[in-house]
Design an enzyme around this catalytic site. Structure first.
Site, PDB file in Angstrom:
ATOM      1  N   HIS A   1      29.112 -32.554 -21.102  1.00 35.03           N
ATOM      2  CA  HIS A   1      30.083 -32.289 -20.026  1.00 35.03           C
ATOM      3  C   HIS A   1      30.454 -33.601 -19.316  1.00 35.03           C
ATOM      4  CE1 HIS A   1      30.070 -27.860 -19.994  1.00 35.03           C
ATOM      5  NE2 HIS A   1      28.843 -27.992 -20.474  1.00 35.03           N
TER       6      HIS A   1
ATOM      7  N   CYS B   1      32.075 -28.674 -25.009  1.00 37.06           N
ATOM      8  CA  CYS B   1      30.970 -27.727 -25.213  1.00 37.06           C
ATOM      9  C   CYS B   1      31.436 -26.513 -26.032  1.00 37.06           C
ATOM     10  CB  CYS B   1      30.370 -27.337 -23.869  1.00 37.06           C
ATOM     11  SG  CYS B   1      28.676 -26.705 -24.008  1.00 37.06           S
TER      12      CYS B   1
ATOM     13  N   SER C   1      46.325 -21.313  11.882  1.00 36.19           N
ATOM     14  CA  SER C   1      44.956 -20.949  12.244  1.00 36.19           C
ATOM     15  C   SER C   1      44.215 -22.091  12.929  1.00 36.19           C
ATOM     16  CB  SER C   1      44.179 -20.556  10.984  1.00 36.19           C
ATOM     17  OG  SER C   1      43.995 -21.689  10.154  1.00 36.19           O
TER      18      SER C   1
ATOM     19  N   GLU D   1      32.654 -34.001 -17.090  1.00 34.79           N
ATOM     20  CA  GLU D   1      33.149 -33.754 -15.733  1.00 34.79           C
ATOM     21  C   GLU D   1      32.059 -33.776 -14.682  1.00 34.79           C
ATOM     22  OE1 GLU D   1      32.310 -29.638 -17.498  1.00 34.79           O
ATOM     23  OE2 GLU D   1      32.965 -31.612 -18.180  1.00 34.79           O
TER      24      GLU D   1
END
Length: 509
Positions: A167, A79, A221, A169
């Site tokens: 894109h 892009c 944690s 992805e």
């Protein structure tokens, strides 16, 4: 050293997604700001230029120095990256005449181009740009087009340089993964050897060399990140890792005992510290969520500092920092605006004078889970939903008291245990209950009640950056609501949160 793909970030919301897709193909990659390009060593097999919220025609448009990259190693512009290369070399980029957002189909595909190898006729791709390349420089050749966009992709003659205006992805680009694999394997020559097992072996070896016989302290944690970090360190240095698991009183029902037991079963050198009274005293009278976070963080540091000083000759502090935290600290535009203080305590005071080791700071959350599973860690820790550092302290809206905590723990226990029983827990990214500072009228038997309202929340996401509310089955919600109202004293109304992120956040505070 590890074969690496460098992703140069121009501020796109999709940059991290590119990195995730590359890593899913077992190729290690790193994200760097476009204006902080790392040294291009022999281990860098290729570079990807991300998209950007900017137009290449803007005065403030980001301009990278590609002099050490372009024409020397494989390069793929996505892009904005494609448009930048076209304009920089003398092409023409103008505002699009037609709307170029959303689904499109590749009509023309250059079958001789390595990048386009094996792509299907009419392959669906995802467009998201306001500009388009109208004219290419002389050495640039079109490799794919759509019905509306002639230059959907190009290559440069005599170079392993490519650009695409869609894109690959995103999920909607149906063969985007195949295109990325073509770039990584066929163009860049990557061996796809970056696997969980290889990461574990490499990391354990590096930790042994770095830490030697030094002692390391780590605050556990109960969450995925700190637990996986602990196991990697345990494999490297064994009993020289001292883990401290603090019960701040803000954990889920039975959680401290169950998680502590799991840690000991894993062979960790762990000490459990019950500091419930201290935390609740620190929270007394506090309503503002930011003040609650600070009180919890400050108290944790005090407790952890005290416990750490009981261990002689500690040299290192280990933390479960993951890659998105690292990226944020060096992003293109600096750290983004603070929506709320980070859930995790970001380190300890300077007077502890410990060196820091962060074995997970190159991984995304889903990769951390894969590493944990490869080490055969228990699923009740690896599959655990994200849980904020302040715990239920920010899910009790308003003042945190023992009674209000008791109500929320009971509600949350019914909600989560029923979700697990009905096979829904692993279907959502995160689920939890919130105790509201609201009371409502109800009727139980012949009596009028005026009791608390609780909200249930469940969302789907991949990384927590965006999230959609989960469409849980009505029979599940009906059963949970009935059980909560009948079994938890002090609650007479249950509501379900159907807000997405954005505009809402996942947590309420």
């Amino acid at each position: 050293m590890q074969e690496t793909i460098i992703i140069l970030d121009f501020g796109s919301q999709y940059t991290q997604l590119i990195a995730r897709r590359v890593r899913e193909l077992n190729v290690y990659c790193e994200i760097h700001p476009y204006n902080k390009i790392p040294e291009i060593t022999s281990w860098v097999k290729g570079v990807i230029l991300s998209g950007s919220p900017y137009s290449v025609r803007d005065k403030e448009a980001p301009i990278p120095d590609l002099s050490k990259i372009k024409g020397k190693i494989p390069l793929l512009g996505v892009c904005y990256g494609a448009q930048f290369m076209a304009q920089h070399d003398g092409g023409e980029v103008k505002p699009s005449h037609t709307r170029e957002y959303g689904r499109a189909n590749l009509g023309y595909i250059d079958r001789q181009c390595l990048l386009m190898k094996g792509l299907s006729d009419n392959s669906q791709v995802w467009m998201s740009h306001g500009d388009t390349i109208l004219k290419l420089p002389e050495t640039f050749k079109v490799i794919t087009s759509t019905s509306d966009v002639e230059v959907a992709g190009f290559r440069i003659e005599g170079e392993e340089t490519y650009g695409i205006q869609f894109h690959p992805e995103v999920y909607h680009s149906e063969e985007g993964t195949k295109l990325l694999k073509n770039f990584l394997v066929d163009v860049c020559g990557c061996s796809q050897d970056w696997t969980p097992d290889s990461f574990i072996d490499t990391t354990v070896k590096e930790l042994k060399e770095k830490l030697g016989n030094d002692k390391v302290v780590l605050g556990l944690s109960g969450g995925v990140d700190s637990s996986v970090a602990a196991m990697l360190l345990h494999r490297a240095i064994g009993k020289n890792l001292y883990c401290i698991f603090v019960d701040n009183g803000l954990l889920r029902k039975y959680e401290f005992e169950e998680v502590l037991h799991s840690y000991k079963d894993m062979g960790l050198n762990v000490k459990g510290v019950d500091a419930t009274d201290r935390f609740l005293e620190a929270l007394e009278g506090i309503v503002n969520p930011e003040e609650k976070r600070k009180a919890i963080g400050r108290t944790f540091i005090e407790v952890f500092d005290h416990e750490a000083h009981l261990i002689e000759d500690v040299k290192w502090l280990a933390q479960g920092t993951i890659y998105p935290d690292v990226i944020e600290s060096v992003s293109v535009n600096g750290p983004s605006a603070t929506i709320k203080s980070h859930h995790n305590v970001g380190g300890l005071p300077d007077f502890m004078k410990l060196k820091v080791v962060e074995p997970l700071n190159s991984l995304f959350k889903d990769e951390v889970r894969r590493i944990g599973r490869a080490m055969n860690m228990p699923e009740n820790i690896i599959g655990r939903h994200p849980f904020p550092g302040p715990g239920l302290g920010i899910r009790v809206i308003g003042e945190v008291t023992r009674e209000r905590l008791r109500i929320l723990q009971d509600v949350d226990h019914i909600y989560i245990s029923t979700m697990k029983e009905m096979g829904l827990y692993d279907e959502v990214w995160q689920a939890f209950a919130v105790l509201l500072p609201v009371q409502s009228v109800g009727v139980m038997g012949d009596e009028r009640t005026y009791e608390n309202v609780v909200a249930l929340r469940a969302v789907g996401s991949t990384d927590g950056m965006t999230a959609d509310w989960s469409k849980l089955p009505f029979d599940f919600l009906a059963r949970v609501s009935s059980d909560i109202i009948n079994k938890v004293k002090g609650v007479n109304r249950v509501v379900y949160d159907i807000s997405s992120k954005p505009p809402a956040t996942i947590e309420w505070e």
